[in-house]
Design a protein around this motif. Structure first.
Motif: not given
Length: 255
Positions: A79-83, A90-92, A117-118
């Motif tokens: 949840p701390t990852l901005p995405m 586009s991953l991977p 996403m969060v």
């Protein structure tokens, strides 16, 4: 040629037989649901199909060049990852904007393009996962408990999208779920699994089969009419022979 065929497959994990003498064929364009109690080997069967688990007995035949899209039961994102949704797609491997737009639009998630996403609800998150699976233009789309945690209307809406994706992309869909009343009605064919194939066929036939009722009772059968989709093709009916295995024990599942 079928997309994938399992011939008398057996899988032993940790010294236990998880699957025994499982035969299965998946054809292009059909929706097939695998149902069974906890520990019946459903996830293991999916892993055998995608090649993540090698059978101890029997063999797996896949169409040459088979492309598989996979929607997992759950996916944890820090949840701390901005995405954003766009970056997640586009991953991977990076995909272009047109492909990302098309996949999100097909799953009813086009408006989520720039969302974090969060911040997505459970239903929105699953639609994004579905869009990601469609980027590969799969021949076979696999969903492992993909609506776990959604309420009944949310699940029914998600399966409506799956049915539309199947029709528009022409891919086959293989699902595992505990939501029997919704999933079975959305399916062309149902396989009842409990370490072995207890019975299989069209949803109404499986729902009335003694092997199915021994595992799940009779409550599901009456709900089928509420959700039943009509399809133009038919499949073999359920084998009504009495199952010769004991359902009272747990066959175990893949770790």
């Amino acid at each position: 040629m079928s997309l994938v065929t399992l011939e008398h497959v057996g899988v032993a994990l940790g010294g236990r037989d998880v699957l025994t003498d499982v035969s299965f064929t998946m054809d292009m364009g059909e929706i097939v649901t695998i149902v069974g109690p906890n520990g019946s080997g459903k996830s293991t069967m999916l892993r055998v199909i995608v090649g993540a688990v090698q059978p101890t007995k029997g063999r797996v035949i896949r169409k040459e060049g088979l492309k598989i899209g996979y929607v997992p039961q759950k996916l944890h994102i820090d949840p701390t990852l901005p995405m954003t949704v766009r970056r997640f797609l586009s991953l991977p491997r990076r995909v272009d904007n047109d492909a990302a737009d098309m996949a999100l639009t097909e799953t009813g998630a086009g408006h989520l393009y720039d969302r974090q996403m969060v911040d997505l609800s459970g239903g929105q998150f699953q639609r994004v996962l579905l869009a990601r699976a469609l980027l590969a233009k799969p021949d076979l789309l696999i969903l492992d408990e993909a609506t776990q945690g959604l309420d009944q209307p949310g699940s029914a809406d998600f399966y409506d999208h799956i049915d539309r994706v199947r029709r528009e992309f022409g891919c086959a869909v293989l699902m595992v779920s505990h939501e029997l009343h919704v999933v079975m009605a959305a399916s062309d064919r149902v396989i009842c699994l409990n370490g072995h194939v207890c019975c299989q066929g069209e949803p109404e036939h499986v729902a009335s089969a003694p092997e199915y009722r021994a595992l799940f009772g009779t409550g599901t059968h009456g709900a089928l009419a509420l959700y039943r989709h009509e399809h133009s093709h038919t499949h073999d009916t359920c084998d009504d022979a009495v199952c010769d295995h004991d359902h009272s024990h747990d066959h175990g599942s893949a770790p």
